[in-house]
Structures are given as C-alpha cells and as structure tokens.
Design a protein around this motif. Structure first.
Motif, PDB file in Angstrom:
ATOM      1  N   LEU A  71      22.011  -0.253 -32.236  1.00 40.14           N
ATOM      2  CA  LEU A  71      20.769   0.335 -31.713  1.00 40.14           C
ATOM      3  C   LEU A  71      20.056  -0.631 -30.778  1.00 40.14           C
ATOM      4  O   LEU A  71      19.570  -0.232 -29.719  1.00 40.14           O
ATOM      5  N   VAL A  72      19.978  -1.892 -31.164  1.00 45.43           N
ATOM      6  CA  VAL A  72      19.341  -2.896 -30.313  1.00 45.43           C
ATOM      7  C   VAL A  72      20.049  -2.960 -28.963  1.00 45.43           C
ATOM      8  O   VAL A  72      19.409  -3.000 -27.908  1.00 45.43           O
ATOM      9  N   SER A  73      21.372  -2.943 -28.966  1.00 45.70           N
ATOM     10  CA  SER A  73      22.118  -3.015 -27.703  1.00 45.70           C
ATOM     11  C   SER A  73      21.903  -1.772 -26.850  1.00 45.70           C
ATOM     12  O   SER A  73      21.900  -1.855 -25.618  1.00 45.70           O
ATOM     13  N   GLN A  74      21.691  -0.619 -27.467  1.00 44.47           N
ATOM     14  CA  GLN A  74      21.452   0.609 -26.714  1.00 44.47           C
ATOM     15  C   GLN A  74      20.034   0.670 -26.145  1.00 44.47           C
ATOM     16  O   GLN A  74      19.812   1.271 -25.100  1.00 44.47           O
ATOM     17  N   LEU A  75      19.075   0.051 -26.820  1.00 42.99           N
ATOM     18  CA  LEU A  75      17.677   0.108 -26.404  1.00 42.99           C
ATOM     19  C   LEU A  75      17.269  -1.031 -25.478  1.00 42.99           C
ATOM     20  O   LEU A  75      16.194  -0.991 -24.889  1.00 42.99           O
ATOM     21  N   SER A  76      18.102  -2.045 -25.360  1.00 37.01           N
ATOM     22  CA  SER A  76      17.751  -3.203 -24.543  1.00 37.01           C
ATOM     23  C   SER A  76      18.744  -3.350 -23.399  1.00 37.01           C
ATOM     24  O   SER A  76      19.834  -2.796 -23.433  1.00 37.01           O
TER      25      SER A  76
END
Length: 122
Positions: A71-76
């Motif tokens: 999720l972090v990689s998708q949102l950043s």
C-alpha cells in the motif's frame, strides 16, 4: 496538512503513516518517531530502534497481513529505509504538485523545508 495547503494528500498520508507506524510497533524496537517534511515533495518518516530493513512480501488472497508496504508503494512515488545512529528510518515520498517539465520551471534551486514532528514513546 491544511496549513501547508496539502489537503488533497491528507487521506493517503494518513494511510502511509498508519502502515509505517504499525510496522514499527509490530516489527521494530524502542521508541517510535514520526516526522512529516514538506520540501519539493512531502516525506513521511517513521523511526524505530531496530536495524532490520523492511521488505515487501508476496501475499495470498487469504492472508490477513503483509500488504502494508505494498500500500505504501502504491500511495507514494517512492519509499525506502536508511540506517541512522540508534536504529532506522523508513520513509515515503508523495509528489506535492505537478512535476516540472523543464528544470528552469522548478523555481529556486533550494527550497526551505518545513517539518512536523510527533514525539512518541511506544
């Protein structure tokens, strides 16, 4: 976020902070720190006293955990970690506005950074 004019990044930032802090509490040691830095990008940093770098893992559809860093990689726009004295910092960057198409359109070569820090004793 409102003071910085970044209301549009409020929800993704909350999710990034939540995921990184949860990982620090579950897998790290010592006190956890949170810092938001506004520069040419918005950077969220979460620190703990553990030296183990986080890593994304593959999950199955039936797994209840393990999707936080995905999720972090998708949102950043990018994320990573670095060792610091006494532990590590895991960070995630979000674009603040449109990327300049030409370096001369990017404004001054140096922009002062603003920081927001939350002291924690978790």
């Amino acid at each position: 976020m409102a003071a910085w004019g970044l209301e549009g990044l409020e929800e993704p930032t909350k999710l990034i902070v939540s995921e990184l802090v949860t990982n620090a509490i579950r897998h790290g040691t010592g006190p956890v720190g949170v810092r938001l830095i506004r520069h040419s990008v918005l950077t969220c940093e979460v620190s703990d006293a553990d030296l183990c770098a986080p890593r994304s893992r593959s999950t199955r559809t039936v797994d209840e955990n393990g999707r936080g860093l995905f999720l972090v990689s998708q949102l950043s726009r990018r994320w990573g970690s670095r060792l610091v004295p006494g532990g590590k910092v895991v960070w995630a960057e979000q674009a603040i506005g449109p990327e300049p198409s030409h370096p001369r359109e990017s404004g001054p070569a140096f922009e002062p950074e603003e920081q927001w820090t939350v002291p924690t004793d978790v």
